[in-house]
Design a protein around this motif. Sequence first.
Motif, PDB file in Angstrom:
ATOM      1  N   HIS A 110     -49.678 -29.618  30.154  1.00  0.00           N
ATOM      2  CA  HIS A 110     -50.474 -29.714  31.377  1.00  0.00           C
ATOM      3  C   HIS A 110     -51.794 -28.991  31.174  1.00  0.00           C
ATOM      4  O   HIS A 110     -51.915 -28.143  30.304  1.00  0.00           O
ATOM      5  CB  HIS A 110     -49.715 -29.142  32.584  1.00  0.00           C
ATOM      6  N   THR A 111     -52.779 -29.356  31.975  1.00  0.00           N
ATOM      7  CA  THR A 111     -54.121 -28.791  31.870  1.00  0.00           C
ATOM      8  C   THR A 111     -54.381 -27.861  33.042  1.00  0.00           C
ATOM      9  O   THR A 111     -54.055 -28.177  34.179  1.00  0.00           O
ATOM     10  CB  THR A 111     -55.176 -29.920  31.867  1.00  0.00           C
ATOM     11  N   SER A 117     -55.298 -27.055  27.810  1.00  0.00           N
ATOM     12  CA  SER A 117     -53.944 -27.579  28.023  1.00  0.00           C
ATOM     13  C   SER A 117     -52.943 -26.853  27.134  1.00  0.00           C
ATOM     14  O   SER A 117     -53.290 -26.385  26.045  1.00  0.00           O
ATOM     15  CB  SER A 117     -53.894 -29.070  27.686  1.00  0.00           C
ATOM     16  N   SER A 121     -50.744 -26.250  22.186  1.00  0.00           N
ATOM     17  CA  SER A 121     -51.958 -26.192  23.005  1.00  0.00           C
ATOM     18  C   SER A 121     -53.074 -26.974  22.331  1.00  0.00           C
ATOM     19  O   SER A 121     -52.885 -27.550  21.257  1.00  0.00           O
ATOM     20  CB  SER A 121     -52.382 -24.730  23.206  1.00  0.00           C
ATOM     21  N   ASP A 122     -54.234 -26.936  22.959  1.00  0.00           N
ATOM     22  CA  ASP A 122     -55.419 -27.573  22.373  1.00  0.00           C
ATOM     23  C   ASP A 122     -55.721 -27.011  20.981  1.00  0.00           C
ATOM     24  O   ASP A 122     -56.358 -27.675  20.176  1.00  0.00           O
ATOM     25  CB  ASP A 122     -56.640 -27.349  23.277  1.00  0.00           C
TER      26      ASP A 122
END
Length: 107
Positions: A49-50, A89, A69-70
């Motif tokens: 999720h962001t 995210s 994560s990113d």
Amino acid sequence: MKINFDEIEKQKLPNFKGGEGRMIARIFDDGCGRIMKNTLEPGCSIGMHTHENDAEVIYILSGYGKVVSDNGEETLETGDCHYCAKGKSHSLINNGEEDMVFFATVF
């Protein structure tokens, strides 16, 4: 202000943010931010999720797992801290054999 998480009702949140299994959460929310003491059972996860309008800090109290994560994938274990900045995210996965207990602060 003292927050006693043992006095906050447990919430059982299935497939949290599209994840697998359930997260057990005790949540303090003052309208400006949330402080949570959460448990992910083995094999459970919080879906990717962001954080569009906020950031999150996760501190592992016990157990281990990984965050995706990113920035890629990182292993987390007792005493580790993960930060997800606003606009970024992440997901959290308990791939261990015991409960992962963690504090999460969203602000």
